[in-house]
Design a protein around this motif. Structure first.
Motif, PDB file in Angstrom:
ATOM      1  N   THR A  18       0.488  -1.363   0.103  1.00  0.00           N
ATOM      2  CA  THR A  18      -0.148   0.175  -0.097  1.00  0.00           C
ATOM      3  C   THR A  18       0.877   1.164  -0.007  1.00  0.00           C
ATOM      4  N   VAL A  19       1.832   1.108   0.974  1.00  0.00           N
ATOM      5  CA  VAL A  19       2.580   2.660   0.544  1.00  0.00           C
ATOM      6  C   VAL A  19       3.434   2.536  -0.349  1.00  0.00           C
ATOM      7  N   GLN A  20       3.818   1.601  -0.800  1.00  0.00           N
ATOM      8  CA  GLN A  20       4.718   2.181  -2.267  1.00  0.00           C
ATOM      9  C   GLN A  20       3.597   3.004  -3.487  1.00  0.00           C
ATOM     10  N   ARG A  21       3.019   1.530  -3.446  1.00  0.00           N
ATOM     11  CA  ARG A  21       1.755   2.116  -4.648  1.00  0.00           C
ATOM     12  C   ARG A  21       1.959   3.980  -4.245  1.00  0.00           C
ATOM     13  N   SER A  22       1.215   4.028  -3.239  1.00  0.00           N
ATOM     14  CA  SER A  22       0.901   5.962  -3.161  1.00  0.00           C
ATOM     15  C   SER A  22       1.933   6.358  -3.194  1.00  0.00           C
ATOM     16  N   VAL A  23       3.111   5.871  -2.973  1.00  0.00           N
ATOM     17  CA  VAL A  23       4.507   6.802  -2.904  1.00  0.00           C
ATOM     18  C   VAL A  23       4.453   7.342  -4.575  1.00  0.00           C
ATOM     19  N   VAL A  24       4.382   6.104  -5.386  1.00  0.00           N
ATOM     20  CA  VAL A  24       4.323   5.889  -6.157  1.00  0.00           C
ATOM     21  C   VAL A  24       4.104   6.388  -7.534  1.00  0.00           C
ATOM     22  N   ILE A  25       2.482   6.620  -6.806  1.00  0.00           N
ATOM     23  CA  ILE A  25       1.791   7.093  -7.942  1.00  0.00           C
ATOM     24  C   ILE A  25       1.946   8.503  -7.193  1.00  0.00           C
ATOM     25  N   SER A  33       5.766  16.413  -4.951  1.00  0.00           N
ATOM     26  CA  SER A  33       7.179  17.162  -4.586  1.00  0.00           C
ATOM     27  C   SER A  33       7.387  15.798  -3.036  1.00  0.00           C
ATOM     28  N   LEU A  34       8.516  15.140  -3.178  1.00  0.00           N
ATOM     29  CA  LEU A  34       8.788  14.386  -1.892  1.00  0.00           C
ATOM     30  C   LEU A  34       8.144  15.036  -1.408  1.00  0.00           C
ATOM     31  N   GLY A  35       8.268  16.277  -0.489  1.00  0.00           N
ATOM     32  CA  GLY A  35       8.161  16.582   0.939  1.00  0.00           C
ATOM     33  C   GLY A  35       6.653  16.547   0.727  1.00  0.00           C
ATOM     34  N   GLU A  36       5.180  16.832  -0.322  1.00  0.00           N
ATOM     35  CA  GLU A  36       4.550  17.080  -0.315  1.00  0.00           C
ATOM     36  C   GLU A  36       3.230  15.381  -0.004  1.00  0.00           C
ATOM     37  N   ILE A  37       4.488  14.971  -0.737  1.00  0.00           N
ATOM     38  CA  ILE A  37       4.205  13.645  -0.416  1.00  0.00           C
ATOM     39  C   ILE A  37       4.380  12.652   0.885  1.00  0.00           C
ATOM     40  N   ALA A  38       5.931  13.462   2.118  1.00  0.00           N
ATOM     41  CA  ALA A  38       5.368  12.720   3.150  1.00  0.00           C
ATOM     42  C   ALA A  38       4.509  13.714   4.073  1.00  0.00           C
ATOM     43  N   LYS A  49      11.935   8.774  -0.191  1.00  0.00           N
ATOM     44  CA  LYS A  49      12.860   8.118  -1.208  1.00  0.00           C
ATOM     45  C   LYS A  49      13.294   6.483  -1.207  1.00  0.00           C
ATOM     46  N   ALA A  50      12.464   6.233   0.125  1.00  0.00           N
ATOM     47  CA  ALA A  50      13.303   4.653   0.204  1.00  0.00           C
ATOM     48  C   ALA A  50      11.960   3.488  -0.662  1.00  0.00           C
ATOM     49  N   HIS A  51      11.123   3.933  -0.137  1.00  0.00           N
ATOM     50  CA  HIS A  51       9.087   3.742  -0.672  1.00  0.00           C
ATOM     51  C   HIS A  51       9.535   3.509  -2.102  1.00  0.00           C
ATOM     52  N   LEU A  52       9.221   5.179  -2.477  1.00  0.00           N
ATOM     53  CA  LEU A  52       9.856   5.251  -4.172  1.00  0.00           C
ATOM     54  C   LEU A  52      10.982   4.321  -4.892  1.00  0.00           C
ATOM     55  N   ALA A  53      12.325   4.593  -4.382  1.00  0.00           N
ATOM     56  CA  ALA A  53      12.945   3.869  -5.005  1.00  0.00           C
ATOM     57  C   ALA A  53      12.675   1.405  -4.768  1.00  0.00           C
ATOM     58  N   ARG A  54      12.045   1.514  -3.889  1.00  0.00           N
ATOM     59  CA  ARG A  54      11.546  -0.035  -4.210  1.00  0.00           C
ATOM     60  C   ARG A  54      10.429  -0.541  -4.575  1.00  0.00           C
ATOM     61  N   GLY A  55       9.655   1.315  -4.712  1.00  0.00           N
ATOM     62  CA  GLY A  55       7.848   0.555  -5.772  1.00  0.00           C
ATOM     63  C   GLY A  55       8.533   0.638  -6.988  1.00  0.00           C
ATOM     64  N   ARG A  56       9.238   1.320  -7.451  1.00  0.00           N
ATOM     65  CA  ARG A  56       9.732   1.713  -8.628  1.00  0.00           C
ATOM     66  C   ARG A  56      10.414  -0.039  -9.164  1.00  0.00           C
ATOM     67  N   ALA A  57      10.467  -0.224  -8.172  1.00  0.00           N
ATOM     68  CA  ALA A  57      12.095  -1.546  -8.294  1.00  0.00           C
ATOM     69  C   ALA A  57      10.918  -2.452  -8.630  1.00  0.00           C
ATOM     70  N   ARG A  58      10.188  -2.550  -8.008  1.00  0.00           N
ATOM     71  CA  ARG A  58       9.164  -3.418  -7.918  1.00  0.00           C
ATOM     72  C   ARG A  58       7.755  -3.670  -9.366  1.00  0.00           C
ATOM     73  N   LEU A  59       7.580  -2.576  -8.992  1.00  0.00           N
ATOM     74  CA  LEU A  59       6.872  -2.513 -10.904  1.00  0.00           C
ATOM     75  C   LEU A  59       7.588  -2.523 -12.438  1.00  0.00           C
ATOM     76  N   GLU A  60       9.375  -1.952 -12.619  1.00  0.00           N
ATOM     77  CA  GLU A  60       9.811  -2.819 -12.785  1.00  0.00           C
ATOM     78  C   GLU A  60      10.185  -4.780 -13.592  1.00  0.00           C
ATOM     79  N   VAL A  61      10.035  -5.133 -12.195  1.00  0.00           N
ATOM     80  CA  VAL A  61       9.789  -7.092 -12.266  1.00  0.00           C
ATOM     81  C   VAL A  61       7.993  -6.967 -12.657  1.00  0.00           C
ATOM     82  N   ILE A  62       7.302  -6.143 -11.997  1.00  0.00           N
ATOM     83  CA  ILE A  62       6.224  -6.409 -12.313  1.00  0.00           C
ATOM     84  C   ILE A  62       6.004  -6.427 -13.570  1.00  0.00           C
ATOM     85  N   ASN A  63       6.129  -5.463 -14.842  1.00  0.00           N
ATOM     86  CA  ASN A  63       6.298  -4.940 -15.724  1.00  0.00           C
ATOM     87  C   ASN A  63       6.336  -6.489 -17.077  1.00  0.00           C
TER      88      ASN A  63
END
Length: 202
Positions: A18-25, A33-38, A49-63
Motif C-alpha cells: 500500500t505505501v509503495q503504491r501510494s508513493v509511486v502514484i 514533490s517528495l515533501g508533499e508526499i511526506a 525516497k526509500a518507498h519510492l525506490a522499492r516501489g519503482r524496482a518492484r514495478l519494473e519486475v512486475i511489468n
C-alpha cells in the motif's frame, strides 16, 4: 519513470504494498514533490525516497513479467455476422438472430425479455446517429467494441452477447456504464481495427 508509471496498467499497481503504491502514484503519476508526499502520508522525506525506490524496482519486475498482449483472434462467425449487420443498419436481419427468450440489460433501463421486446432495442439505434461496431476480445472473452466516432482508436463502450443454438440469448449493452471500458485492454479482431495498432486501451 513517470512515463512508465503512467502507462502501467492499474491491475499491476495493486500488486505493490500500500505505501509503495501510494508513493509511486503520488510521485510518478501525479507529480507531487517528495515533501508533499511526506506530509500527506505522515512519513519522513527519507522514508518516501526509500518507498519510492522499492516501489519503482518492484514495478519494473512486475511489468517485465506481465504477459505479452495476445495476438488478434478472428471473431466467431456469429459475432462477425452481428457486427456486419449492425454496421449495415440491417435491423430486421439482427432481429432474426434473436432467440425467442432473449434478454437485454442496459443499466438505466428495466430488463427486456423476449424477441419482440428486445427487438425494440435496435429501434433505438435506428433513430440515433450511426455507431460502428468491431469484434474484439477482452481477457479471453469475445465482446463487441462500439465506436461513436468512426475514426477513434478507443471505443466508446462495449456490448457483450451470449448465444444458444446459434441465436442470441442475452445482450449486455454498456452504453450507460462507459467506465467499464476505461481501463480495458481490448484486442480487436483482424480487419476490424480502427486507425492505430490493433489494440484499444483505456
Amino acid at each position: 519513470m513517470r512515463r512508465e508509471a503512467v502507462e502501467t496498467a492499474v491491475s499491476r499497481f495493486v500488486e505493490l504494498p500500500t505505501v509503495q503504491r501510494s508513493v509511486v502514484i503520488l510521485k510518478d503519476v501525479l507529480d507531487q514533490s517528495l515533501g508533499e508526499i511526506a506530509v500527506m502520508l505522515d512519513l519522513t522525506v527519507n522514508a518516501v525516497k526509500a518507498h519510492l525506490a522499492r516501489g519503482r524496482a518492484r514495478l519494473e519486475v512486475i511489468n517485465a513479467q506481465a504477459p505479452a498482449q495476445p495476438a488478434p483472434r478472428p471473431p466467431s462467425p456469429a459475432v462477425a455476422r452481428y457486427v456486419a449487420l449492425f454496421n449495415q443498419r440491417d435491423w430486421d436481419g439482427l432481429r432474426a438472430m434473436l432467440a425467442d427468450d432473449v434478454r437485454l440489460i442496459q443499466s438505466t433501463y428495466p430488463l427486456r425479455a423476449g424477441a419482440a421486446d428486445v427487438g425494440m432495442f435496435f429501434g433505438i439505434y435506428s433513430r440515433s446517429a450511426p455507431v460502428r461496431l468491431a469484434a474484439a476480445w477482452l481477457d479471453g472473452r469475445e465482446v463487441i467494441a462500439v465506436y461513436e466516432d468512426p475514426h477513434a482508436v478507443k471505443p466508446s463502450y462495449l456490448m457483450w452477447l451470449e448465444w444458444a443454438d446459434g441465436r442470441i440469448s442475452f445482450i449486455r449493452d454498456y452504453k450507460y456504464v462507459r467506465y467499464v471500458v476505461d481501463d480495458a485492454e481490448l484486442v480487436l479482431a483482424p480487419d476490424t481495427a480502427p486507425p492505430g495498432d490493433g489494440t484499444a486501451r483505456g
